[in-house]
Design a protein around this motif. Structure first.
Motif, short mmCIF file in Angstrom:
data_model
loop_
_atom_site.label_atom_id
_atom_site.label_comp_id
_atom_site.label_asym_id
_atom_site.label_seq_id
_atom_site.Cartn_x
_atom_site.Cartn_y
_atom_site.Cartn_z
N THR A 157 -72.39 -57.22 2.29
CA THR A 157 -72.08 -55.99 3.04
C THR A 157 -71.09 -56.23 4.17
O THR A 157 -71.08 -55.52 5.18
CB THR A 157 -73.37 -55.32 3.60
N TYR A 206 -61.02 -48.11 8.69
CA TYR A 206 -61.74 -49.27 8.17
C TYR A 206 -60.94 -50.58 8.28
O TYR A 206 -61.50 -51.66 8.21
CB TYR A 206 -62.13 -49.03 6.71
N GLU A 257 -62.20 -52.54 10.95
CA GLU A 257 -63.57 -53.01 10.77
C GLU A 257 -63.68 -54.21 9.83
O GLU A 257 -64.78 -54.66 9.51
CB GLU A 257 -64.45 -51.87 10.24
N TYR A 270 -72.15 -54.48 7.49
CA TYR A 270 -73.05 -53.32 7.51
C TYR A 270 -74.46 -53.78 7.12
O TYR A 270 -74.66 -54.84 6.51
CB TYR A 270 -72.56 -52.26 6.52
N SER A 307 -77.39 -49.51 4.39
CA SER A 307 -76.23 -48.63 4.42
C SER A 307 -75.91 -48.13 3.02
O SER A 307 -76.50 -48.59 2.03
CB SER A 307 -75.02 -49.38 4.99
N CYS A 323 -80.87 -45.49 6.49
CA CYS A 323 -79.72 -46.03 7.23
C CYS A 323 -79.87 -45.69 8.71
O CYS A 323 -80.07 -44.52 9.08
CB CYS A 323 -78.42 -45.45 6.68
N GLN A 339 -77.59 -45.63 10.82
CA GLN A 339 -76.37 -45.02 11.35
C GLN A 339 -76.22 -43.55 10.95
O GLN A 339 -75.21 -42.92 11.29
CB GLN A 339 -75.14 -45.80 10.83
N CYS A 349 -73.26 -40.72 11.65
CA CYS A 349 -72.31 -40.83 10.54
C CYS A 349 -71.45 -39.56 10.42
O CYS A 349 -71.97 -38.44 10.46
CB CYS A 349 -73.07 -41.08 9.24
#
Length: 599
Positions: free
Chosen positions: A33, A42, A45, A50, A54, A81, A83, A87
């Motif tokens: 991940t 992204y 990132e 993650y 996720s 998840c 997040q 999100c």
């Protein structure tokens, strides 16, 4: 490191291609991940990991395409998840990257507003199919890269193995053209790979017939090959080769030729022959009365554990006899440990013999060290040059003989040993006893069974055997074909005192064979030591000539036949005792006019 991360540059290109075609932000995540590649937000990132709960983590776990077409806070795939509250994703398509039936990551595109969501879902099948194909392309590329990497490693390993082999190796194709040469071949032929790659095998071995060898189609064919040096056609190198066909679908497409110098093989054969013979009483050459009686007595006592003292001049082969006695004994499967008492400094000899405990003295090894007596446990210890052992160690050795135990230096516990002791010296121990240099009680303990090896000058009958033996040995090792010695050399060899005994005789023959330029050794090929001796003693070779080698040879063969008999099997034993091959022995019997029955 994951497969995707190993190919990160290529994976980033895939992400950018997808983004350029469908105008959505793309992220590619591996099985850990971790973000490996991405576009838009992204891209910043890349390297971020993650959670397993996720979207990507769930998708990797499920291993199938996933479509997120609802509010993430309400979708089952997002329920765990951490997040999801923050999100911004409105819709997504995730496609797994599968390598060898294993999910190694996924490619995902995301919509972050209503318009993007509408477009993504409207073209869902087209985008899903597109991502699936690019996921397969990514997997295929990684598979190829892995295969190429494995092939490169295998090629390097193969090259290392081939170049580490002592034999020269040349690979040729079906037409006889060279495709590979290893380092040993370069050295043996004094050429380089660059010089010979792509050239025909007949440029190296003119007599090598590729069509003839290809016709056999066997696993291997052995033959002798010749190599003409690049500087002259007169100088040849001879090799023995093994030829192995390379096959594809039962058809020969090439050959591998491995070869070694015949001269080197002769050297190896000579060493192996000597190693095989030298540790048995029958293998020690000598048919004189003194040597025959000595070997018979040794044979009788070899099976016992009695202590033996071997005396004789330097070069008579005392250690050779000691090893032979060991090999004839019931201890032959145990160790044979030899130590020269005169070659080790007095302050080190005790620790070498009896070992020491940790901390016994400055520099002592951690854990201590066993001595030669411990290493010889269950076998035989050979104490060479025992006459050079200092008096204080003679006392300790005497105690070992009496009690079969001792203590290491710095130790307090006794060490029990089961060893047979064979001692040897070239000194007169009885005279040393009178001079208070050797203990009489130790002498009598050591000489339970004494053996005296006579010097070579006292057994000239054995000279003929040893001369032929050493001539054959160094002919083989040096690749010479010397047939014998002149009459003058024979007389000198028989008259010379050989103070160094058999060792000096072997050195003299090796020297002569090395420098000989004819097929017979004459006086010019003898060492200066031997020739100078006769310059200072000219009368030794001018009077009545002693028996010739041929006469002594005839006498030795007659004695061997008398001892072993006249049957075929007996003749083989007689030939072995004289250090001759069976064919040589039969030829000499015929040439000397001896009995030819049972041949």
């Amino acid at each position: 490191m994951s497969e995707l991360k190993l190919n990160q540059a290529y994976v980033q290109q895939i992400a950018e291609v997808i983004a350029a075609v469908i105008e959505f932000e793309v992220v590619i995540i591996d099985s850990n991940t971790e973000v490996i590649a991405g576009t838009g937000k992204y891209q910043s990132e890349i390297g971020f990991v993650y959670g397993k709960e996720s979207i990507s983590g769930q998708m990797i776990k499920n291993g199938s395409n996933s479509i997120l077409d609802d509010d993430p806070s309400k979708h089952d795939i997002c329920k765990n998840c951490d997040q999801k509250i923050h999100c911004r994703i409105k819709a997504a398509i995730l496609s797994p990257i599968i390598l060898h039936d294993k999910v190694i990551g996924n490619i995902s595109i995301f919509a972050f507003d209503v318009a993007e969501k509408k477009q993504l879902l409207a073209n869902q099948r087209k985008y899903e199919d597109f991502l699936t194909k690019l996921a397969a392309l990514t997997s295929s590329k990684i598979d190829v890269n892995e295969m190429n990497s494995r092939l490169a490693i295998m090629a390097n390993q193969f090259s290392a193995v081939i170049n580490s082999i002592i034999e020269g190796i040349i690979a040729i194709n079906h037409g006889g053209y060279i495709t590979h040469i290893n380092k040993s071949a370069e050295k043996l032929l004094s050429i380089t790979t660059r010089q010979m790659n792509g050239r025909h095998i007949n440029d190296i071995f003119p007599e090598f017939s590729v069509p003839k060898v290809l016709k056999f189609g066997q696993q291997y064919v052995e033959q002798e090959i010749k190599y003409f040096t690049k500087d002259t056609k007169d100088e040849q190198c001879h090799f023995i080769s093994t030829i192995t066909p390379i096959k594809k679908d039962l058809e020969i497409v090439g050959l591998v030729i491995s070869f070694r110098s015949i001269g080197e093989m002769r050297k190896l054969a000579g060493r192996l022959i000597r190693e095989e013979r030298k540790y048995s009483l029958d293998g020690i050459l000598g048919t004189s009365k003194a040597m025959t009686a000595l070997k018979q007595k040794m044979q009788l006592v070899a099976a016992t554990d009695s202590t033996i003292l071997i005396t004789g001049e330097s070069g008579t082969g005392k250690e050779l006899f000691a090893r032979a006695i060991h090999e004839e004994s019931h201890r032959k499967n145990g160790p044979f440990v030899a130590i020269n008492c005169g070659a080790i400094p007095e302050n080190l000899l005790e620790s070498e013999l009896f070992g020491y405990e940790e901390g016994a003295f400055t520099g002592a090894s951690r854990g201590g060290k066993p001595g030669k007596f411990e290493l010889a446990n269950g076998g035989t210890i050979f104490l060479d040059e025992i006459g050079d052992m200092p008096m204080h160690l003679q006392v300790k050795l005497l105690r070992v003989l009496q009690e079969v135990k001792f203590e290491r230096i710095g130790g307090v516990k006794p060490v029990w040993v089961d060893v047979r002791i064979i001692a040897a010296t070239n000194r007169n121990l009885e005279e040393m006893i009178e001079e208070k240099l050797f203990r009489s009680d130790l002498f009598y303990r050591l000489s339970v069974i004494p053996f005296y090896i006579p010097p070579l000058r006292e057994r000239k009958e054995d000279l003929i055997l040893l001369l032929h033996h050493f001539l054959d040995k160094y002919n083989l090792i040096l690749g010479k074909q010397i047939t014998g010695f002149t009459q003058e050399v024979q007389r000198k060899m028989l008259a010379y005192p050989w103070l160094g005994n058999v060792r000096e005789l072997e050195n003299a023959v090796e020297y002569a064979v090395n420098i000989a330029t004819k097929n017979v050794i004459d006086s010019s090929f003898l060492s200066s030591r031997v020739n100078d001796y006769f310059k200072h003693n000219p009368g030794l070779t001018t009077g009545e000539a002693p028996p010739t080698l041929a006469e002594l040879e005839k006498s030795a063969i007659e004695a061997a036949l008398k001892k072993f008999g006249n049957t075929r099997q007996a003749k083989e034993k007689a030939a072995e005792s004289l250090g001759m091959s069976r064919s040589t022995f039969y030829r000499k019997i015929k040439n000397l006019g001896l009995s030819t029955k049972a041949l």
